[in-house]
Design a protein around this motif. Structure first.
Motif, PDB file in Angstrom:
ATOM      1  N   ASP A 265       0.830  -1.210   0.000  1.00 56.66           N
ATOM      2  CA  ASP A 265       0.000   0.000   0.000  1.00 56.66           C
ATOM      3  C   ASP A 265       0.864   1.259   0.000  1.00 56.66           C
ATOM      4  O   ASP A 265       0.599   2.227  -0.722  1.00 56.66           O
ATOM      5  CB  ASP A 265      -0.912   0.011   1.228  1.00 56.66           C
ATOM      6  CG  ASP A 265      -2.136  -0.877   1.049  1.00 56.66           C
ATOM      7  OD1 ASP A 265      -2.160  -1.668   0.087  1.00 56.66           O
ATOM      8  OD2 ASP A 265      -3.065  -0.780   1.878  1.00 56.66           O
ATOM      9  N   LEU A 266       1.907   1.258   0.822  1.00 56.91           N
ATOM     10  CA  LEU A 266       2.785   2.426   0.903  1.00 56.91           C
ATOM     11  C   LEU A 266       3.555   2.631  -0.404  1.00 56.91           C
ATOM     12  O   LEU A 266       3.798   3.778  -0.818  1.00 56.91           O
ATOM     13  CB  LEU A 266       3.766   2.262   2.067  1.00 56.91           C
ATOM     14  CG  LEU A 266       3.140   2.152   3.458  1.00 56.91           C
ATOM     15  CD1 LEU A 266       4.221   1.882   4.494  1.00 56.91           C
ATOM     16  CD2 LEU A 266       2.354   3.405   3.815  1.00 56.91           C
ATOM     17  N   TYR A 267       3.931   1.558  -1.040  1.00 53.30           N
ATOM     18  CA  TYR A 267       4.646   1.644  -2.322  1.00 53.30           C
ATOM     19  C   TYR A 267       3.779   2.348  -3.369  1.00 53.30           C
ATOM     20  O   TYR A 267       4.297   3.082  -4.220  1.00 53.30           O
ATOM     21  CB  TYR A 267       5.026   0.245  -2.791  1.00 53.30           C
ATOM     22  CG  TYR A 267       5.789   0.225  -4.092  1.00 53.30           C
ATOM     23  CD1 TYR A 267       7.168   0.395  -4.112  1.00 53.30           C
ATOM     24  CD2 TYR A 267       5.125   0.034  -5.310  1.00 53.30           C
ATOM     25  CE1 TYR A 267       7.870   0.385  -5.309  1.00 53.30           C
ATOM     26  CE2 TYR A 267       5.816   0.029  -6.507  1.00 53.30           C
ATOM     27  CZ  TYR A 267       7.195   0.199  -6.504  1.00 53.30           C
ATOM     28  OH  TYR A 267       7.882   0.194  -7.700  1.00 53.30           O
ATOM     29  N   VAL A 272       4.838   9.095  -0.729  1.00 52.36           N
ATOM     30  CA  VAL A 272       5.802   8.429   0.144  1.00 52.36           C
ATOM     31  C   VAL A 272       7.119   8.211  -0.589  1.00 52.36           C
ATOM     32  O   VAL A 272       7.151   7.603  -1.665  1.00 52.36           O
ATOM     33  CB  VAL A 272       5.248   7.080   0.649  1.00 52.36           C
ATOM     34  CG1 VAL A 272       6.311   6.299   1.421  1.00 52.36           C
ATOM     35  CG2 VAL A 272       4.019   7.320   1.518  1.00 52.36           C
ATOM     36  N   ARG A 273       8.237   8.692  -0.008  1.00 52.97           N
ATOM     37  CA  ARG A 273       9.566   8.507  -0.600  1.00 52.97           C
ATOM     38  C   ARG A 273      10.225   7.214  -0.129  1.00 52.97           C
ATOM     39  O   ARG A 273      10.880   6.526  -0.890  1.00 52.97           O
ATOM     40  CB  ARG A 273      10.468   9.688  -0.236  1.00 52.97           C
ATOM     41  CG  ARG A 273       9.995  11.022  -0.764  1.00 52.97           C
ATOM     42  CD  ARG A 273      10.987  12.128  -0.453  1.00 52.97           C
ATOM     43  NE  ARG A 273      12.306  11.840  -1.013  1.00 52.97           N
ATOM     44  CZ  ARG A 273      13.320  12.679  -1.013  1.00 52.97           C
ATOM     45  NH1 ARG A 273      13.182  13.873  -0.473  1.00 52.97           N
ATOM     46  NH2 ARG A 273      14.472  12.355  -1.538  1.00 52.97           N
ATOM     47  N   VAL A 294      10.170  -4.642   7.383  1.00 53.79           N
ATOM     48  CA  VAL A 294      10.648  -4.407   6.022  1.00 53.79           C
ATOM     49  C   VAL A 294      10.867  -2.908   5.838  1.00 53.79           C
ATOM     50  O   VAL A 294      10.112  -2.085   6.363  1.00 53.79           O
ATOM     51  CB  VAL A 294       9.633  -4.924   4.966  1.00 53.79           C
ATOM     52  CG1 VAL A 294       8.286  -4.226   5.089  1.00 53.79           C
ATOM     53  CG2 VAL A 294      10.182  -4.764   3.547  1.00 53.79           C
ATOM     54  N   SER A 295      11.932  -2.556   5.102  1.00 60.45           N
ATOM     55  CA  SER A 295      12.237  -1.161   4.766  1.00 60.45           C
ATOM     56  C   SER A 295      12.426  -1.053   3.273  1.00 60.45           C
ATOM     57  O   SER A 295      12.930  -1.981   2.622  1.00 60.45           O
ATOM     58  CB  SER A 295      13.501  -0.677   5.489  1.00 60.45           C
ATOM     59  OG  SER A 295      13.331  -0.698   6.887  1.00 60.45           O
ATOM     60  N   TYR A 296      12.027   0.088   2.712  1.00 61.21           N
ATOM     61  CA  TYR A 296      12.155   0.266   1.258  1.00 61.21           C
ATOM     62  C   TYR A 296      12.292   1.752   0.936  1.00 61.21           C
ATOM     63  O   TYR A 296      11.604   2.600   1.518  1.00 61.21           O
ATOM     64  CB  TYR A 296      10.920  -0.286   0.550  1.00 61.21           C
ATOM     65  CG  TYR A 296      11.079  -0.373  -0.952  1.00 61.21           C
ATOM     66  CD1 TYR A 296      11.644  -1.497  -1.545  1.00 61.21           C
ATOM     67  CD2 TYR A 296      10.639   0.667  -1.777  1.00 61.21           C
ATOM     68  CE1 TYR A 296      11.784  -1.582  -2.932  1.00 61.21           C
ATOM     69  CE2 TYR A 296      10.780   0.594  -3.149  1.00 61.21           C
ATOM     70  CZ  TYR A 296      11.359  -0.546  -3.715  1.00 61.21           C
ATOM     71  OH  TYR A 296      11.494  -0.597  -5.094  1.00 61.21           O
ATOM     72  N   THR A 297      13.197   2.058   0.016  1.00 61.36           N
ATOM     73  CA  THR A 297      13.382   3.417  -0.491  1.00 61.36           C
ATOM     74  C   THR A 297      13.087   3.412  -1.983  1.00 61.36           C
ATOM     75  O   THR A 297      13.697   2.635  -2.739  1.00 61.36           O
ATOM     76  CB  THR A 297      14.805   3.918  -0.234  1.00 61.36           C
ATOM     77  OG1 THR A 297      15.054   3.916   1.171  1.00 61.36           O
ATOM     78  CG2 THR A 297      14.982   5.324  -0.777  1.00 61.36           C
ATOM     79  N   LYS A 298      12.183   4.260  -2.423  1.00 58.45           N
ATOM     80  CA  LYS A 298      11.833   4.317  -3.830  1.00 58.45           C
ATOM     81  C   LYS A 298      12.940   5.027  -4.608  1.00 58.45           C
ATOM     82  O   LYS A 298      13.542   5.973  -4.131  1.00 58.45           O
ATOM     83  CB  LYS A 298      10.514   5.069  -4.028  1.00 58.45           C
ATOM     84  CG  LYS A 298       9.329   4.402  -3.321  1.00 58.45           C
ATOM     85  CD  LYS A 298       8.052   5.203  -3.569  1.00 58.45           C
ATOM     86  CE  LYS A 298       6.887   4.628  -2.808  1.00 58.45           C
ATOM     87  NZ  LYS A 298       5.636   5.387  -3.020  1.00 58.45           N
ATOM     88  N   ALA A 299      13.179   4.544  -5.816  1.00 58.15           N
ATOM     89  CA  ALA A 299      14.217   5.156  -6.652  1.00 58.15           C
ATOM     90  C   ALA A 299      13.732   6.522  -7.108  1.00 58.15           C
ATOM     91  O   ALA A 299      12.556   6.718  -7.374  1.00 58.15           O
ATOM     92  CB  ALA A 299      14.501   4.272  -7.852  1.00 58.15           C
TER      93      ALA A 299
END
Length: 299
Positions: A265-267, A272-273, A294-299
């Motif tokens: 959902d956040l992706y 959201v960056r 889980v952690s994620y940074t969008k390109a």
């Protein structure tokens, strides 16, 4: 009959002296601000620049606005106010931190991101530093209706904001900790009937784009509750309890499932960056808890 003895008390001044108070002495140091030494602003080479210095655990009332009822509420926030510190400066004038807090209280102190961004930038300028940061944590209450009887009551989540101003740029990080219900998929699969469930604590932290508009609290709440086996409700009658338990049975979730579904959902949120999602299940048939992250940074 019990006769109490009358006590002849000395004066309050005499009582204080009897318990250790002494008269003030005639001092020799200045008593006006203009004549007092200013150690913090005495320039020298103090070896290192500091990343942050300031005050924390500041309890302060603050107004919270929301897109869902109650639209406006007053709560108590725990604050941390810090700035960087140049190598040539011994310390900061910490009184200025609470002075600015009081200015904003009188003007209308709230958790709105625009207000916090303005506060943080002004703090850096006021303290003559390259960086300023405010962190606050506060309970946020939101109205929730039961699924069948539509009985309304207040749930609450713990909200956090970290606003950083550094060399002309603003960075906004927000978070929400939400309690949900999760039902064990393994228990459902292997048991002839029933399945054990537990309370899951979902903690979401996100970095927002600077042009974000809207109520981030509602967005993060929806991401947590909509992906759980069930949301929690303040009021449940029997028809509601039947609906909640059956919904949970229809939507089993491991902690691994929870963090991945919330992350999805956040992706999909353009505002959201980057994000971190953690779920901790307070296990009902174990003495330990289950956890996933889980952690994620969008390109």
């Amino acid at each position: 009959m019990n006769h109490k003895k009358i006590i002849n008390l000395p004066s309050k001044i005499e009582r204080h002296k009897r318990f250790g108070s002494v008269d003030p002495i005639q001092g020799t140091k200045p008593t006006t601000k203009e004549k007092m030494a200013d150690l913090q602003n005495t320039p020298h080479d103090y070896l290192f620049q500091l990343d942050s210095v300031g005050i924390c655990q500041v309890q302060h009332p603050i107004t919270v606005y929301s897109d869902i009822e109650p639209i406006e509420q007053t709560t108590i926030a725990s604050l941390q106010l810090t700035t960087s510190l140049h190598r040539e400066a011994k310390g900061i004038n910490m009184s200025r931190l609470t002075e600015q807090l009081e200015v904003y209280r009188q003007e209308g102190w709230s958790t709105e991101l625009g207000t916090l961004a303005k506060f943080t930038k002004e703090l850096a300028v006021r303290m003559n530093q390259d960086k300023a940061e405010i962190k606050l944590s506060f309970p946020w209450f939101y109205e929730t209706a039961s699924p069948v009887m539509n009985l309304k009551g207040l749930n609450h989540a713990q909200a956090t904001v970290q606003m950083t101003y550094q060399q002309g740029r603003l960075f906004t990080n927000v978070g929400l900790q939400v309690a949900v219900a999760t039902l064990c998929p393994c228990s459902k699969e292997i048991s002839e009937y029933s399945a054990h469930n537990q309370r899951g604590i979902v903690t979401i932290s996100v970095e927002l784009h600077s042009d974000f508009e809207g109520d981030w609290k509602v967005l993060l709440l929806s991401a947590a509750e909509s992906n759980a086996s069930s949301a929690l409700f303040p009021i449940l009658k029997r028809p509601d309890e039947k609906a909640v338990t059956e919904r949970a049975y229809e939507n089993p979730r491991f902690v691994e499932d929870m963090v991945r579904l919330v992350a999805a959902d956040l992706y999909e949120m353009d505002s959201v960056r980057s994000f971190t999602v953690e779920c901790r299940n307070e296990e009902s048939i174990h003495l330990h808890d289950a956890i996933a992250k889980v952690s994620y940074t969008k390109a």
